[in-house]
Design a protein around this motif. Structure first.
Motif, mmCIF file in Angstrom:
data_model
loop_
_atom_site.group_PDB
_atom_site.id
_atom_site.type_symbol
_atom_site.label_atom_id
_atom_site.label_comp_id
_atom_site.label_asym_id
_atom_site.label_seq_id
_atom_site.Cartn_x
_atom_site.Cartn_y
_atom_site.Cartn_z
ATOM 1 N N UNK A 187 -3.633 8.720 5.725
ATOM 2 C CA UNK A 187 -4.930 8.082 5.971
ATOM 3 C C UNK A 187 -4.940 6.616 5.537
ATOM 4 N N UNK A 188 -3.935 6.191 4.783
ATOM 5 C CA UNK A 188 -3.899 4.822 4.288
ATOM 6 C C UNK A 188 -3.141 3.938 5.285
ATOM 7 N N UNK A 189 -3.856 3.105 6.059
ATOM 8 C CA UNK A 189 -3.199 2.334 7.121
ATOM 9 C C UNK A 189 -2.456 1.108 6.615
ATOM 10 N N UNK A 190 -2.709 0.701 5.379
ATOM 11 C CA UNK A 190 -2.020 -0.467 4.833
ATOM 12 C C UNK A 190 -1.942 -0.332 3.309
ATOM 13 N N UNK A 191 -1.037 -1.077 2.732
ATOM 14 C CA UNK A 191 -0.829 -1.026 1.290
ATOM 15 C C UNK A 191 -1.789 -1.974 0.593
ATOM 16 N N UNK A 192 -2.410 -1.490 -0.467
ATOM 17 C CA UNK A 192 -3.368 -2.306 -1.215
ATOM 18 C C UNK A 192 -2.655 -3.122 -2.289
ATOM 19 N N UNK A 193 -3.263 -4.228 -2.706
ATOM 20 C CA UNK A 193 -2.706 -5.009 -3.826
ATOM 21 C C UNK A 193 -2.758 -4.216 -5.131
ATOM 22 N N UNK A 194 -2.017 -4.679 -6.127
ATOM 23 C CA UNK A 194 -2.118 -4.084 -7.463
ATOM 24 C C UNK A 194 -3.548 -4.180 -7.967
ATOM 25 N N UNK A 195 -3.948 -3.173 -8.735
ATOM 26 C CA UNK A 195 -5.278 -3.090 -9.355
ATOM 27 C C UNK A 195 -6.367 -2.701 -8.357
ATOM 28 N N UNK A 196 -6.024 -2.451 -7.076
ATOM 29 C CA UNK A 196 -6.975 -1.905 -6.113
ATOM 30 C C UNK A 196 -6.793 -0.386 -6.059
ATOM 31 N N UNK A 197 -7.801 0.312 -5.489
ATOM 32 C CA UNK A 197 -7.717 1.758 -5.318
ATOM 33 C C UNK A 197 -8.335 2.165 -3.980
ATOM 34 N N UNK A 198 -7.797 3.251 -3.417
ATOM 35 C CA UNK A 198 -8.436 3.887 -2.265
ATOM 36 C C UNK A 198 -9.468 4.886 -2.773
ATOM 37 N N UNK A 199 -10.688 4.855 -2.216
ATOM 38 C CA UNK A 199 -11.735 5.803 -2.615
ATOM 39 C C UNK A 199 -12.477 6.277 -1.373
ATOM 40 N N UNK A 200 -13.120 7.413 -1.504
ATOM 41 C CA UNK A 200 -14.090 7.841 -0.496
ATOM 42 C C UNK A 200 -15.425 7.169 -0.825
ATOM 43 N N UNK A 201 -16.226 6.915 0.206
ATOM 44 C CA UNK A 201 -17.506 6.252 -0.044
ATOM 45 C C UNK A 201 -18.356 7.056 -1.025
ATOM 46 N N UNK A 256 -12.434 3.732 1.667
ATOM 47 C CA UNK A 256 -12.847 2.395 1.238
ATOM 48 C C UNK A 256 -11.759 1.742 0.389
ATOM 49 N N UNK A 257 -11.262 0.550 0.766
ATOM 50 C CA UNK A 257 -10.368 -0.211 -0.117
ATOM 51 C C UNK A 257 -11.215 -0.823 -1.239
ATOM 52 N N UNK A 258 -10.970 -0.396 -2.465
ATOM 53 C CA UNK A 258 -11.852 -0.747 -3.582
ATOM 54 C C UNK A 258 -11.159 -1.744 -4.501
ATOM 55 N N UNK A 259 -11.715 -2.947 -4.574
ATOM 56 C CA UNK A 259 -11.125 -4.034 -5.363
ATOM 57 C C UNK A 259 -11.725 -4.068 -6.771
ATOM 58 N N UNK A 260 -11.038 -4.700 -7.722
ATOM 59 C CA UNK A 260 -11.644 -4.960 -9.031
ATOM 60 C C UNK A 260 -12.959 -5.715 -8.845
ATOM 61 N N UNK A 261 -13.911 -5.499 -9.751
ATOM 62 C CA UNK A 261 -15.235 -6.074 -9.589
ATOM 63 C C UNK A 261 -15.193 -7.595 -9.509
ATOM 64 N N UNK A 262 -14.387 -8.232 -10.347
ATOM 65 C CA UNK A 262 -14.301 -9.698 -10.336
ATOM 66 C C UNK A 262 -13.776 -10.185 -8.983
ATOM 67 N N UNK A 263 -12.810 -9.454 -8.430
ATOM 68 C CA UNK A 263 -12.271 -9.861 -7.135
ATOM 69 C C UNK A 263 -13.281 -9.592 -6.019
#
Length: 582
Positions: free
Chosen positions: A381-395, A533-540
């Protein structure tokens, strides 16, 4: 080369550059050659010059129209005597004030009813070829899709007799220019709708001259001056046959028809060239923008961007290309490629722990319900690789509530609490200008299950699906079932970040895949809950929102400049037409 051909070729850049303004919308609006304003004006100019006697030269050897009129009178009298047509009521004499412009020598002003006739009406008594308004190809001026109808199935409007060489003019919504020449012998007998005015030219005059005149700005202006109605404007047969038509010698009519056909063919070529160029341009833009989202590393991304930047002004010169750029910016944002990562940012995994703790607290306090467990997101289900410190989540992992509005239609009142539906969000923002209202009591009852509040996110889910809007208005309102409500933990998520993620091509595709039905499309809550959902750190998240806002503003500035340039080209096209007609 004729003067009109010279005008066409000398200013071809203006005719093809002056495009009709398009309403802004989502996605990549495809170009439409038929909407090129300059070519539309050129077609109108050709017809205007034709009926003013300025398209082809006059020939002193042509028999003047006054002699043609004598032949018409004789032919008319013969047909009446033979009982083939009825005698018309006398038409009013033409006054000087009625004549819109001066005609060339040998031409005459006449009323439509003087130079053409209808064939009367009949009730079908056998199978017939039915010609209704929808059967007309208004672009080519022909009957493209007639129907075969049995007499017992005949519509009440199927009454007007037509023959080969008859011109039919739709008197209902005449601005649509549903006008055609009957160019073939239909079998069985053709019968037209009473929505048409029927005119059959006398003395073998070319019906396509009449077609050109009825489509010309001259006759359009007359119709606009006499038509009645607003939603469905129309003229009656009396107004149609009382209209003035400039009558050239019959030989010149044939020359005009030939020249109009020749020049319209050139316009067709311009449209095709414009369409092909626009399609090729759109494909090129799509391909080059795709290289950005498909870049494997920073070096690859930089090289792909430099390739685009070198030709930026050429690539992004249309509304469609700017829309494509906007979508690419959103896609880059959710892939973590729009702003640099910062090693000092708190990882999204830690942020998720705090969100889960907040949700557990709200569940224990009875403020929200416990979610049903969802299957983890698989690698497939993951179509691309996320950066470090990101996470895949369900809404649903990061939302405290996902629900929709009222499942019943409430009682509306003239003023009260706004009750919003998809139409109030389809522009991409909250729009209270055209809304219905419910009572405060009804609103209070609805908010027990679904209470939209400032900073929540709304999502369209029926009809036009997948548009996310952050509530930025503090006034209370309720929503219909066509809109979903997404509530988030306070402070822990940037609402604008989640909104742009949901509006990105990546989640938009999930919306389309989760939409059920054909006519009344429905994006079900079950699918909304499982959005990846690609979930980024809050600051980012904050940095992404700031960068997207900055770049979208620049895109809007580009669009504004394109619009201004297009309007200038339209004005230039108008000036060329005015000078040619003067």
């Amino acid at each position: 080369m004729s003067a009109i051909q010279q005008l066409l070729t000398d200013h071809i850049d203006i005719w093809t550059a002056a495009e009709t303004e398009k309403r802004s919308g989502r996605g990549r609006a495809s170009g439409n050659a038929g909407s090129v304003y300059g070519i539309k004006k050129l077609r109108e100019l050709i017809l205007e010059l034709a009926v003013r006697g300025k398209l082809v030269p006059q020939d002193a050897n042509d028999e003047p129209a006054c002699e043609l009129l004598k032949g018409i009178q004789a032919k008319k009298a013969k047909l009446i005597a033979e009982g083939k047509i009825k005698k018309d009521k006398p038409l009013a004499a033409i006054t000087e004030d009625e004549k819109p412009f001066e005609l060339p020598k040998g031409w005459e002003w006449v009323r439509v009813g003087q130079v053409g006739h209808d064939w009367g009406q009949k009730e079908p008594d056998s199978n017939f070829t039915y010609i209704e308004v929808s059967a007309i190809d208004s672009t080519r001026g022909v009957v493209s899709s007639p129907g075969l109808v049995a007499p017992e199935d005949a519509p009440s409007r199927a009454r007007k007799i037509v023959k080969k060489g008859t011109v039919i003019y739709s008197t209902v919504r005449p601005y649509l220019l549903n006008i055609a020449v009957i160019e073939e012998e239909f079998s069985p007998e053709p019968i037209a709708s009473t929505a048409f005015a029927i005119v059959h030219p006398f003395c073998l005059m070319p019906p396509r001259y009449f077609l050109s005149f009825f489509r010309s700005p001259v006759f359009v202006r007359y119709v606009e001056s006499v038509q009645m109605g607003i939603a469905y404007p129309a003229i009656n047969d009396g107004q149609f046959f009382s209209g003035l038509i400039p009558l050239p010698p019959i030989e010149e009519q044939h020359r005009i028809v030939a020249k109009v056909d020749e020049l319209m063919a050139l316009c067709d070529q311009l449209e095709n060239q414009h369409s092909n160029a626009a399609e090729a341009h759109e494909k090129l833009v799509s391909h080059l923008l795709g290289t950005l989202t498909q870049s494997q590393n920073a070096e690859d991304f930089s090289a792909n961007w430099q390739r685009i930047a070198a030709h930026f002004d050429t690539l992004f010169a249309t509304d469609a290309s700017i829309d494509a750029l906007k979508q690419t910016l959103l896609q880059l944002a959710v892939m973590g490629k729009l702003v640099p990562q910062n090693a000092n940012d708190e990882p999204a995994s830690e942020l998720l722990k705090r969100i889960q703790a907040e949700k557990a607290k709200l569940i224990s306090e009875g403020k929200i319900k416990k979610d049903k467990p969802l299957t983890p997101i698989t690698d497939v289900e993951k179509p691309f690789e996320l950066p470090l410190r990101w996470e895949w989540v369900r809404l649903s992992d990061i939302a405290t509530q996902i629900t929709d509005g009222a499942h019943h239609t409430p009682e509306y009142i003239s003023d009260g609490v706004p009750f919003l539906s998809v139409k109030n969000l389809s522009s991409g923002c909250l729009d209270f200008t055209d809304t219905r209202f419910i009572s405060p009591v009804a609103h209070a009852d609805l908010t027990k299950r679904c209470n939209p509040e400032f900073d929540d996110i709304l999502l369209t889910k029926i009809g036009t699906t997948g548009i996310a809007v952050v509530i930025d208005d503090p006034r209370p309102f309720s929503i219909f079932v066509s809109v979903a409500l997404i509530k988030l933990p306070k402070i822990l998520i940037d609402r604008d970040y989640l909104s742009l993620v949901i509006n990105s091509p990546f989640v938009r595709q999930q919306s389309e895949d989760g939409t059920e039905g054909v006519g009344n499309k429905n994006l079900v809550l079950r699918k909304i809950n499982t959005f990846d959902i690609p979930f980024a750190p809050l600051a980012e998240q904050h940095r992404i929102v700031a960068k997207v806002d900055e770049l979208m503003a620049l895109c809007d500035q580009l669009k504004s400049r394109i619009t201004d340039a297009s309007r200038l080209q339209q004005k230039l096209a108008d000036v060329l037409v005015e000078q040619a007609v003067a």
